[in-house]
Design an enzyme around this catalytic site. Structure first.
Site, PDB file in Angstrom:
ATOM      1  N   ILE A   4      -2.811  16.681  37.121  1.00  0.00           N
ATOM      2  CA  ILE A   4      -2.716  17.205  35.757  1.00  0.00           C
ATOM      3  C   ILE A   4      -1.279  17.106  35.232  1.00  0.00           C
ATOM      4  CG2 ILE A   4      -4.699  18.705  36.086  1.00  0.00           C
ATOM      5  CD1 ILE A   4      -2.801  21.067  36.395  1.00  0.00           C
ATOM      6  N   GLY A   7       4.537  25.408  41.319  1.00  0.00           N
ATOM      7  CA  GLY A   7       4.344  25.411  39.870  1.00  0.00           C
ATOM      8  C   GLY A   7       4.305  26.788  39.251  1.00  0.00           C
ATOM      9  N   GLU A   8       3.765  27.773  39.989  1.00  0.00           N
ATOM     10  CA  GLU A   8       3.661  29.117  39.432  1.00  0.00           C
ATOM     11  C   GLU A   8       4.768  30.044  39.916  1.00  0.00           C
ATOM     12  OE1 GLU A   8      -1.036  29.651  38.628  1.00  0.00           O
ATOM     13  OE2 GLU A   8      -0.485  29.041  40.648  1.00  0.00           O
TER      14      GLU A   8
END
Length: 731
Positions: free
Chosen positions: A467, A690-691
């Site tokens: 993504i 990513g988080e």
């Protein structure tokens, strides 16, 4: 047939011994050129023969029932093909990893903007015009609650934890804080709008969709349209961002499938940006109460984190606001409690770092306020309260870089030069520094992959998605590292539901979970090569086209009379029970606050993160910076607004919902990855990034505002009007 590996014990660090130099290297994404030249084919860009176009028809009431449609005017348009809905139509997207259809409401309407049908025509323009001409009749239920605070709240018993006596701890504390915070709702607003093209071929539904979790999406779509899952084929080779909004199937996919089946033609649906805002899952707004009690030495004796979130009736998701509070700091007396407001706004769901992204605002700004009361450095207070074991479960921590992140970050950022609160000035601008700790739970999700080695190179196959996070690069690097191949000899095929089922992209578990399955499949091939060479597996060495071990050497091509293929699956096991795995870090920010306008400018930021083994330094840094940017947005800009009468979203596009622009973000966005291996996490010792990048980043900005001005803010985002109001109230 997949071999299944269960993660039951700490794993050896084979990737430290292979010496190929691919894993961790800052390699470019192999598909990057396709993307920047516009030749990567996204979901809406396929053009099967005979394709027609759909536009979503959406409800204009808050709650009630659809009683009829008048298509008279729409039917006058040349090329109009009809309105399609039926019992299969879905109310909202499936929640992440649902594996089953979301709510299929029939004629019932539960929120303003709910998809209620798909209008199809031979051109997009005709479909859009036709949708505007259709008159909808309703039976309305007045008084639908849309204010999260205006309904009786539902206790979420699953997230209630009570240990010791927090009230007593607060009374006895040398210092304490009891604070209330609010955060605004957020929307993912990925660059690529939600889209899908559906067609039926020989009784099988083929969907080109913008989706994050193909293995689960296949089951969801099959359930929604009433076919067996083997009758569904999903393809999503390129996805232009998701941030959680594309975890599950939604109305565009189901609507396109229904219409395509009835018309026997491919149907394309691309949602407008406004429809994405209205009808895709949002991050809930929150109310939070944070209580901290400490003794005179700054040791926490009590922690309380209570929150209120909202969602529609029938939705099982509730933002885990206190997720980080449960494992970041220790205290013997603890209360964690959540209430859910069931109202009729757009449903809520996972948006990047659900829980930590908003919960750390309360936790980390409250820690700063407590440090000030205690007369302690905010970094020192955090260091004094790192627990030995998980406070809830008693689990041992796996690799944990919180202390090192705080110390290294303070050194690199020049924390010793932090000014006394409100003392540093440059004209109208007040300058300050802030810090916040970062934590994000790390998960291993079942994931499978197939690797095939031939004389021409290696092929990796899995339905894992990319993504924009670098899956094509990372999975190729792991296979190349394990098989002794240069990266240009590895091909990666992704996001085809006919391939082995991966974890999908979400929760920061994608690279580690799918990467572990690729690692295991490649390790199985290494065993076969060792057998062919006649050496032990631990003696095997691959590289430069040669296989060696046990005093023997052979050319790789000579051992490959036929391609060798292996398929493996990774699953969680005992290490997930014995150890708690999480990414940890620290964010530091310097801001300038204009005392006349209330404007806040972030001048520099530093994130020091421990994410286990770094699989690709370049893509990891991009993910970290992206998270930090979103942290700035959450602190200063992003805010969903709702009409108080109908509950519908009024900040419905990127003109009214402000995400950070280049002018809002400093050039100095530094990211440092600490050297770390998490042996209990997975066989490749990696964790998500990513988080973790968003967790705590916004709180560091808010804490810097206080250091600059003396102003404490509790309602986020901290827009200029709120800053000025606090100035007017005497800071």
């Amino acid at each position: 047939m997949s071999d299944t590996f269960t993660m039951n014990e700490a794993q050896p660090r084979l990737l430290d011994e292979t010496k190929q130099g691919l894993v961790g290297a800052p390699l470019d994404r192999p598909e990057g050129k396709l993307k920047v030249t516009g030749t990567a084919t996204y979901a809406a860009e396929f053009a099967p023969e005979g394709m027609v176009h759909g536009v979503m028809l959406r409800a204009t009431i808050t709650r009630g029932k659809v009683t009829g449609f008048d298509e008279t005017e729409a039917k006058k348009l040349p090329g109009y093909l009809g309105l399609f809905r039926g019992p299969e139509f879905v109310r909202n997207p499936a929640q992440g990893m649902a594996g089953a259809a979301p709510v299929q409401p029939g004629d019932h309407v539960d929120y303003h903007g709910q998809p209620i049908g798909l209008v199809v025509a031979d051109s997009f323009e005709t479909a859009r015009d036709a949708a505007a001409r259709i008159k909808i009749s309703y039976e309305q239920n007045p008084g639908a609650p849309v204010d999260p605070a205006g309904v009786e709240l539902e206790l979420n018993e699953k997230r209630e934890t009570i240990q010791g006596d927090l009230d007593a701890a607060m009374e006895k504390a040398a210092q304490s804080v009891d604070l209330e915070y609010t955060t605004a709702g957020h929307v993912a607003a990925a660059m690529e709008p939600h889209a899908g093209i559906a067609e039926w071929k020989d009784g099988r539904l083929v969907l080109h969709g913008s989706l994050q979790m193909i293995r689960f999406n296949k089951e969801e779509l099959a359930d929604a349209v009433g076919v067996e899952s083997d009758k569904v084929h999903i393809l999503a080779p390129y996805v232009g961002g998701g941030f959680g909004s594309k975890l599950g199937i939604s109305a565009e996919h189901v609507g396109a499938a229904i219409a395509a089946r009835e018309l026997d033609r491919p149907v394309r649906v691309v949602l407008s940006r406004q429809t994405v805002f209205d009808a895709m899952l949002r991050r809930t707004e929150t109310w939070q109460r944070l209580r901290l009690a400490a003794d005179k030495d700054g040791k926490l004796t009590g922690i309380g984190h209570e929150d209120r979130v909202s969602n529609l009736e029938g939705e099982g998701f509730a933002e885990p606001v206190n997720a980080a509070t449960r494992f970041m700091y220790g205290a013997p007396n603890r209360v964690m409690r959540q209430h859910i407001s069931r109202n009729h706004r757009t449903p809520s769901g996972s948006v990047r770092a659900p829980g930590e992204a908003v919960g750390t605002f309360a936790l980390e700004t409250a820690m700063d306020e407590l440090a000030e009361k205690l007369g302690l450095c905010p970094v020192e207070l955090r260091l004094r309260n790192i627990p030995e074991k998980h406070p809830d479960t008693g689990q041992a921590y796996s690799a944990r870089a919180l202390e090192d992140s705080l110390r290294e970050g303070a050194k690199r950022f020049g924390w010793d030069q932090r000014p006394e609160t409100g003392t540093r000035r440059e004209g109208e601008w007040l300058i300050g520094m802030g810090v916040a700790a970062a934590g994000r739970s790390n998960f291993l999700v079942p994931s499978a992959a197939r690797v095939t080695l031939s004389a021409d190179g290696a092929l990796v196959e899995t339905d894992m998605t990319d993504i924009g996070t670098g899956s094509y690069a990372i999975l190729g690097q792991i296979a190349g590292e394990m098989l002794g191949l240069p990266i240009d000899k590895v091909s990666v095929h992704l996001a085809d539901s006919d391939l082995p089922g991966a974890s999908g992209s979400g929760g920061s578990f994608g690279a580690s979970s799918s990467g572990s399955s690729v690692f295991l499949a490649a390790r199985k091939i290494r065993q076969e090569l060792a057998d062919k060479l006649g050496c032990k597996l631990e003696e095997l060495s691959l590289g430069n086209g040669e296989v060696s071990g046990g005093g023997k050497t052979a050319k790789l091509v000579d051992l490959l009379s036929d391609p060798i293929s292996a398929e493996c699956k990774i699953e969680r096991g005992q290490t997930a029970k014995s150890h708690f795995s999480a990414g940890f870090g620290a964010h530091f920010a310097e801001v300038a606050v204009n005392e006349v306008s209330g404007e806040v400018r972030v001048r520099r930021m530093l994130g020091v993160l421990g994410i286990g083994r770094v699989l690709n330094e370049k893509t990891a840094r991009s993910q970290a910076v992206g998270g930090m940017v979103w942290g700035v947005g959450s602190a200063l800009h992003e805010e969903l607004g709702h009409d108080p009468r109908t509950g519908h979203i009024v900040t419905r596009d990127l003109a009214n919902y402000h995400v950070p622009a280049h002018a809002d973000i400093p050039r100095e966005m530094e990211v440092v990855f600490l050297p770390e291996r998490d042996d209990e996490a997975n066989p490749i010792q990696s964790k998500g990034v990513g988080e973790l990048g968003i967790s705590g980043a916004g709180a560091a900005v808010i804490n810097a505002i206080h250091n600059a001005t003396g102003v404490r803010l509790y309602d986020y985002p901290a827009t200029p009007d709120k800053v000025l109001k606090r100035f007017a109230n005497g800071r």
